[in-house]
Design a protein around this motif. Structure first.
Motif, mmCIF file in Angstrom:
data_model
loop_
_atom_site.group_PDB
_atom_site.id
_atom_site.type_symbol
_atom_site.label_atom_id
_atom_site.label_comp_id
_atom_site.label_asym_id
_atom_site.label_seq_id
_atom_site.Cartn_x
_atom_site.Cartn_y
_atom_site.Cartn_z
ATOM 1 N N ASP A 48 8.297 -3.269 -10.675
ATOM 2 C CA ASP A 48 6.861 -3.445 -10.902
ATOM 3 C C ASP A 48 6.363 -4.821 -10.456
ATOM 4 O OD1 ASP A 48 8.139 -4.915 -12.851
ATOM 5 O OD2 ASP A 48 6.865 -4.235 -14.509
ATOM 6 N N ALA A 49 7.110 -5.459 -9.550
ATOM 7 C CA ALA A 49 6.704 -6.786 -9.068
ATOM 8 C C ALA A 49 5.735 -6.660 -7.899
ATOM 9 C CB ALA A 49 7.929 -7.585 -8.642
ATOM 10 N N ASP A 50 4.735 -7.539 -7.876
ATOM 11 C CA ASP A 50 3.790 -7.592 -6.756
ATOM 12 C C ASP A 50 4.247 -8.576 -5.683
ATOM 13 O OD1 ASP A 50 1.450 -5.926 -7.843
ATOM 14 O OD2 ASP A 50 1.833 -7.348 -9.470
ATOM 15 N N ALA A 51 5.079 -9.536 -6.100
ATOM 16 C CA ALA A 51 5.589 -10.555 -5.177
ATOM 17 C C ALA A 51 6.978 -10.958 -5.634
ATOM 18 C CB ALA A 51 4.670 -11.772 -5.156
ATOM 19 N N MET A 52 7.749 -11.492 -4.704
ATOM 20 C CA MET A 52 9.114 -11.897 -5.039
ATOM 21 C C MET A 52 9.484 -13.169 -4.282
ATOM 22 S SD MET A 52 12.670 -9.684 -5.059
ATOM 23 C CE MET A 52 12.432 -8.966 -3.449
ATOM 24 N N LYS A 68 7.995 -0.632 -5.703
ATOM 25 C CA LYS A 68 6.846 0.225 -5.392
ATOM 26 C C LYS A 68 5.539 -0.544 -5.235
ATOM 27 C CE LYS A 68 9.491 3.857 -5.767
ATOM 28 N NZ LYS A 68 9.976 4.528 -4.535
ATOM 29 N N GLN A 69 5.413 -1.700 -5.881
ATOM 30 C CA GLN A 69 4.159 -2.460 -5.838
ATOM 31 C C GLN A 69 4.258 -3.720 -4.982
ATOM 32 O OE1 GLN A 69 3.272 -1.364 -10.546
ATOM 33 N NE2 GLN A 69 2.809 -3.400 -9.780
ATOM 34 N N LEU A 70 5.394 -3.950 -4.391
ATOM 35 C CA LEU A 70 5.637 -5.219 -3.709
ATOM 36 C C LEU A 70 4.738 -5.399 -2.493
ATOM 37 C CD1 LEU A 70 7.592 -7.661 -4.031
ATOM 38 C CD2 LEU A 70 9.026 -6.583 -2.283
ATOM 39 N N LYS A 71 4.143 -6.572 -2.399
ATOM 40 C CA LYS A 71 3.248 -6.893 -1.283
ATOM 41 C C LYS A 71 3.751 -8.061 -0.442
ATOM 42 C CE LYS A 71 -0.541 -5.416 -4.262
ATOM 43 N NZ LYS A 71 0.396 -5.090 -5.376
ATOM 44 N N ILE A 72 4.550 -8.951 -1.046
ATOM 45 C CA ILE A 72 5.021 -10.131 -0.320
ATOM 46 C C ILE A 72 6.362 -10.600 -0.880
ATOM 47 C CG2 ILE A 72 3.611 -11.640 -1.807
ATOM 48 C CD1 ILE A 72 3.418 -13.594 0.585
#
Length: 305
Positions: A48-52, A68-72
């Motif tokens: 559920d992370a948007d960035a890492m 599934k939510q990763l953008k960057i």
């Protein structure tokens, strides 16, 4: 937005504190996954992370599929071959690095290793000095420029070759530009490698090239082990008993290289960016880049365009 810091080898506390201040100061949520021992822990955390933010952690297709939510993804450091950039692009995930943040740390290590090497690994026997030696820098990026800066303090003659850096830019830094890799090795006593591992560079540092080094030449590698043609270098060192090979990335053939006692050294683990300053700089830079991406879509440091 949820920002995951996934580091099997954790950042220093000062870096974590700085990352936390940046991320939370921008209204985002920070989650830490440190010293994880199983891949499943990473897969669960990234779900559920948007960035890492990662260091040398592997961002594989499996990891990207789980996110599934990763953008960057931001790799805190210059090299990014631990991230599957092509698959990330397919998944519409931006991949960035933080160039320049570790550069001085790596450059200083080059000279720590070189002094150790020219003094015969401190075995009590007479060695030589760096002053007056001809140093070749293969790739004149952030690290290469710092190596050149330090080399001048040792009063070395500094040469460089970079297929992607104009000759004028190299010479503007007070360094002698040469026209090819071959010319760099032909002209120098020591060559320091700073090239990335790409299809063009892998295995490119071979016997024909290294064999052009002057008598008592030294090859030093703080880049990637994949650029070295290990079987050819082993054969060359057996033939030319004057050559030394010093590396910050332990070769696959480490045990075979160890037979060249007094002419070979590898750090047990990659040490190039292992300073408190570099650790903190890269981590905070990664956090700032994520904040900029979420604030206005900034992708200045994207590497998978």
């Amino acid at each position: 937005m949820k920002v995951l810091v996934a580091t099997e080898k954790p950042f220093a506390k000062a870096a974590v504190d700085g990352i936390k201040a940046e991320i939370e100061g921008a209204g985002n949520e920070l989650v830490l996954l440190e010293k994880y021992t199983e891949k499943q822990q990473l897969l669960d955390a990234v779900a559920d992370a948007d960035a890492m933010i990662v260091r040398s952690d592997k961002v594989t297709p499996e990891v990207l599929d789980a996110a599934k939510q990763l953008k960057i993804v931001v790799r805190a450091g210059a090299g990014y071959d631990n991230v599957d950039c092509a698959y990330a692009k397919e998944k519409n995930v931006v991949v960035e690095n933080t160039p320049g943040q570790n550069s001085n740390a790596v450059a200083e290590l080059v000279f720590g290793l070189l002094v150790y090497g020219v003094r015969n690994f401190y075995n009590g026997k007479s060695g030589s000095e760096l002053k007056g030696k001809k140093l070749g820098i293969l790739a004149f990026g952030n690290v290469g420029r710092n190596v050149a800066r330090i080399a001048k303090g040792f009063e070395m003659e500094v040469y460089a070759y970079d297929a992607f850096c104009p000759k004028e830019a190299i010479e503007a830094a007070g360094v002698k530009a040469v026209d090819s890799q071959d010319a760099l090795f032909e002209n120098c006593d020591i060559v320091s490698l700073h090239i990335p591992a790409t299809p063009e560079t892998k295995q490119s540092i071979n016997a024909a090239l290294v064999g052009k080094l002057h008598k008592n030449g030294i090859l030093i590698n703080t880049a990637r082990k994949e650029v070295i043609n290990e079987p050819e270098l082993l054969a060359l060192m057996a033939e030319r008993t004057d050559l030394k090979f010093i590396t910050d990335i332990m070769p696959d053939a480490n045990e075979e290289f160890q037979k060249f006692e007094g002419r070979y050294f590898s750090t047990p683990k990659k040490m190039g960016a292992q300073t408190a300053e570099a650790n903190t700089n890269a981590g905070i830079a990664a956090a700032k880049q994520i904040n900029a991406f979420f604030a206005d879509g900034c992708t200045k440091f994207q590497v998978n365009k």
